[in-house]
Design an enzyme around this catalytic site. Sequence first.
Site, PDB file in Angstrom:
ATOM      1  CG  ASP A 181       0.460   5.279  -1.918  1.00 35.06           C
ATOM      2  OD1 ASP A 181      -0.579   5.461  -1.262  1.00 35.06           O
ATOM      3  OD2 ASP A 181       0.672   5.797  -3.023  1.00 35.06           O
ATOM      4  CE1 TYR A 307      -4.541   7.565  -6.200  1.00 33.60           C
ATOM      5  CE2 TYR A 307      -2.774   9.015  -6.935  1.00 33.60           C
ATOM      6  CZ  TYR A 307      -3.391   8.291  -5.933  1.00 33.60           C
ATOM      7  OH  TYR A 307      -2.868   8.295  -4.670  1.00 33.60           O
ATOM      8  CG  HIS A 359      -0.762   5.234   3.441  1.00 33.30           C
ATOM      9  ND1 HIS A 359      -1.327   4.017   3.133  1.00 33.30           N
ATOM     10  CD2 HIS A 359      -0.490   5.828   2.249  1.00 33.30           C
ATOM     11  CE1 HIS A 359      -1.408   3.885   1.815  1.00 33.30           C
ATOM     12  NE2 HIS A 359      -0.915   4.966   1.252  1.00 33.30           N
TER      13      HIS A 359
END
Length: 382
Positions: A181, A307, A359
């Site tokens: 990630d 982000y 993930h």
Amino acid sequence: MTTSTQIRPFAAAVPDADIADLKDRLGRTRWPDPETVRDWSQGVRLDNAKSLIQHWLHDYDWRRFETTLNQYPQYLTEIDGLDIHFIHVTSPNPDAMPLILTHGWPSSIVDFMKLIGPLTDPVAHGGRIEDSFDVVIPSLPGFGFSGKPAETGWNVERIAAAWTELMRRLGYTRWAAHGGDWGSVVTTTLGAMPPDGLVGIHLNTPYAFPADIPQALSPEEQHAVDTLALYGGPLGGSNHLQGTKPETPGFALADSPAGQAAWIYEKFQSKTDNQGLAEDAIALDDILDTISLYWFTNTAASSARIYWENRTATMAGPKLTLPVAVTVFPRDIPLLPRTWIEDTYTDLIHYAEAPRGGHFAALEQPEILVDELRAGLRSLRS
């Protein structure tokens, strides 16, 4: 070292009052109306959220996790003006390879807790002494017990530079790195630098999309494009919000533990190799360890800003020339084909397709990931 660069011992110690406050808030949760569909397409289902919150309120024990965490040596050190929290466990094998492990979002150091023993002391866990690692597990800036940036600029390049300084400060002159990630983005950035001493990297989330997607695609390449569309579309709501307005959901998540739980729980449900629920793939207490760490450190907003700080990043990662090992997990989203991985990493020293996992590989399949780290980085040992 100067006072600001000292490595200071750390232990987690959440006040009793904070635990009592959490239970009070959970007991007074105001629930939303139920979804109008029979699946998870509108987000976390009300019945599942209630079950999760009831377990958190009545059965979950933060002190259990805190005790486990504090069994490992933890430290704080100031790098580039910010305190970085990290676990540092050395192997009994003096020839162990130093390895820095980087988590993503909504992950944390919790991801790697079950890897520490097998990596540092493989003989005690059925492995070979020559596969020993010293492990360094930092909390990303704004995550967990690390400091929260009070200024902009903590992008992945700055984090990678901080990790380089951390390894130098610990005295390592030859080391490897792993991530998934956002941890994979940081690790890939390290590989693109690369700093002196970094001998190679391992990724379970390869960022290897072509800059321009070809018109003619193999079935595996088409699946990669399709899963990228899923990642950025139906599953990308939180990513988009955190990349544009991270402070806005931060108000709700800082005030409501039920909201914080649902925010993270949905990601574990939608991106793991499960049969319909996140807890099929990750033990419920492991999920709540992660959620509780975000809650007690009040890091919903500060972690979301990774982000925003990297909002121009793409899935087309840089081409790397240093040694790269990759393990692909079948339910990862997006799922990349070997052709693009080989094209992006010109010195691909190891490639494997895990039999199961999604993930969040470290949380879902720690045994497989340990085996893959051993195998993938074995050729880099001096």
